[in-house]
Motif scaffolding. Structure first.
Motif, PDB file in Angstrom:
ATOM      1  N   UNK A   1      90.427  10.991 -42.360  1.00  0.00           N
ATOM      2  CA  UNK A   1      90.296  10.947 -40.909  1.00  0.00           C
ATOM      3  C   UNK A   1      88.831  10.964 -40.496  1.00  0.00           C
TER       4      UNK A   1
ATOM      5  N   UNK B   1      97.703   5.514 -51.431  1.00  0.00           N
ATOM      6  CA  UNK B   1      98.718   6.158 -50.612  1.00  0.00           C
ATOM      7  C   UNK B   1      99.658   5.157 -49.955  1.00  0.00           C
TER       8      UNK B   1
ATOM      9  N   UNK C   1     100.961   6.631 -43.812  1.00  0.00           N
ATOM     10  CA  UNK C   1     100.033   7.719 -43.501  1.00  0.00           C
ATOM     11  C   UNK C   1      98.816   7.272 -42.719  1.00  0.00           C
TER      12      UNK C   1
ATOM     13  N   UNK D   1      98.733   4.344 -40.665  1.00  0.00           N
ATOM     14  CA  UNK D   1      99.056   3.233 -39.782  1.00  0.00           C
ATOM     15  C   UNK D   1      98.383   3.376 -38.416  1.00  0.00           C
ATOM     16  N   UNK D   2      98.215   4.611 -37.957  1.00  0.00           N
ATOM     17  CA  UNK D   2      97.572   4.830 -36.667  1.00  0.00           C
ATOM     18  C   UNK D   2      96.116   4.416 -36.691  1.00  0.00           C
ATOM     19  N   UNK D   3      95.409   4.856 -37.708  1.00  0.00           N
ATOM     20  CA  UNK D   3      93.993   4.483 -37.819  1.00  0.00           C
ATOM     21  C   UNK D   3      93.852   2.979 -37.996  1.00  0.00           C
TER      22      UNK D   3
ATOM     23  N   UNK E   1      95.879   0.581 -36.962  1.00  0.00           N
ATOM     24  CA  UNK E   1      96.144  -0.082 -35.681  1.00  0.00           C
ATOM     25  C   UNK E   1      94.936   0.021 -34.759  1.00  0.00           C
ATOM     26  N   UNK E   2      94.375   1.217 -34.672  1.00  0.00           N
ATOM     27  CA  UNK E   2      93.261   1.432 -33.742  1.00  0.00           C
ATOM     28  C   UNK E   2      92.012   0.688 -34.209  1.00  0.00           C
TER      29      UNK E   2
ATOM     30  N   UNK F   1     104.661  11.974 -36.225  1.00  0.00           N
ATOM     31  CA  UNK F   1     103.901  10.784 -35.851  1.00  0.00           C
ATOM     32  C   UNK F   1     102.803  11.147 -34.866  1.00  0.00           C
ATOM     33  N   UNK F   2     101.653  10.516 -35.015  1.00  0.00           N
ATOM     34  CA  UNK F   2     100.553  10.774 -34.096  1.00  0.00           C
ATOM     35  C   UNK F   2      99.645  11.876 -34.612  1.00  0.00           C
ATOM     36  N   UNK F   3     100.214  12.783 -35.373  1.00  0.00           N
ATOM     37  CA  UNK F   3      99.411  13.848 -35.972  1.00  0.00           C
ATOM     38  C   UNK F   3      99.199  13.557 -37.455  1.00  0.00           C
ATOM     39  N   UNK F   4     100.282  13.298 -38.166  1.00  0.00           N
ATOM     40  CA  UNK F   4     100.184  13.102 -39.611  1.00  0.00           C
ATOM     41  C   UNK F   4      99.993  11.643 -40.003  1.00  0.00           C
ATOM     42  N   UNK F   5     100.439  10.724 -39.191  1.00  0.00           N
ATOM     43  CA  UNK F   5     100.261   9.321 -39.534  1.00  0.00           C
ATOM     44  C   UNK F   5     100.222   8.464 -38.288  1.00  0.00           C
TER      45      UNK F   5
END
Lengths: 199, 199
Positions: free
Chosen positions: B37, B60, B64, B66-68, B70-71, B195-199
């Motif tokens: 992160x 990995x 885990x 996918x959020x980063x 996407x952003x 979701x949003x916290x861990x991935x």
């Protein structure tokens, strides 16, 4: 321990689904680098999940976070999810000051008062309270008030607090605490900070 | 120590300006959260500085990060600065596989071979080698080759390597090493990742 495995199942009467939706209070503390940076990385995930992000930047001079600010502001609204960035150093965005005198303690208290209003209103779903441990440490913001307010915040509002020397009561109240420890730093070898890496 | 103050001035014949432009090799290791992160947070700064960003995601499962992903992909090209994201798990983007069999060791070696090509060509100015400590640990990628390649990389290409159990030779070669230590984690209290916290 395999990732995602819980070590105990709490006797809280909640389903796994309900526990997945619990609000998280995270603290990034310790003397190493990455405390704020990891919080902004978490903000990327939150934004991707469609959660309105509110950043409240306490204490530090602006130049240190200008890269993150630029990038997160570039994401503001792109997927319909807002990113809002408040800075203490320049005066909080919601107050207009006539004078030029700065009272950091009062500014910190005003910042916290606004955060309380936002938590009560559910303005954001993900809060970064950057360097917020310092006004707590310096007595500008009351630790008991912070802990009680966060404990009672409505809905599912996630909060990440960064900074060294997190108060023990804050550590106790947090769900997730990570300590960043410096093993080696370029400045130890006489190197200077540089744009893109340090700010 | 005040931030930005160096503790020693090296006898390297360089000016402060030249030292500011030196390439940084950073390692985020330790058992705590925030290693990747914080690396993605650093990528925000790099992107804001106008540096092409290359992410190489080792090991990995995809969910885990996918959020980063996407952003950071949403930032790709927005200010004229590209962000490129390569994943080992899905097959690296530059190879087309006919078969369905996966050989993780070979895939990791292919990833590292591509990184060597990119470093030689100066493709990016900021590299995230995410979870790259593991293929090194498992012998899929030669540690001495990594250290020698990074030591000899041309120009000013910054590299961040994340993962637990960083090899001592990598620690030795790095300019900036931060260890993330878990103080407290919600899963210890029986809470599940979300979701949003861990991935």
């Amino acid at each position: 321990m395999p990732q995602g495995k819980v070590t105990t199942v709490p006797d809280d009467g909640l389903t796994t689904r309900q526990r997945r939706r619990q609000a998280v209070l995270a603290v990034h503390t310790g003397p190493g680098k990455g405390k704020s940076t990891a919080a902004f990385g978490m903000a990327l995930r939150a934004w991707s999940a469609g959660w309105p992000v509110g950043v409240f930047q306490f204490v530090k001079s602006q130049k240190w976070k200008v890269g993150e600010e630029t990038a997160l502001k570039a994401l503001d609204g792109v997927n319909g999810t807002p990113v809002t960035w408040h800075k203490m150093g320049e005066g909080w965005s919601w107050i207009q000051r006539a004078g030029t005198e700065r009272d950091h303690a009062a500014e910190a208290a005003e910042g916290w008062a606004q955060i309380k209003r936002d938590l009560a209103a559910g303005t954001y779903k993900f809060y970064v309270l950057d360097e917020f441990t310092y006004p707590m440490k310096w007595g500008w913001v009351d630790v008991a008030d912070v802990v009680a307010t966060l404990a009672g915040r409505p809905g599912t509002q996630h909060v990440v607090i960064t900074g060294r020397d997190a108060h023990p009561d804050l550590i106790e109240a947090a769900d997730l605490v990570t300590e960043m420890t410096k093993i080696k730093h370029p400045m130890d070898a006489g190197r200077k900070g540089q744009q893109g890496i340090e700010w």
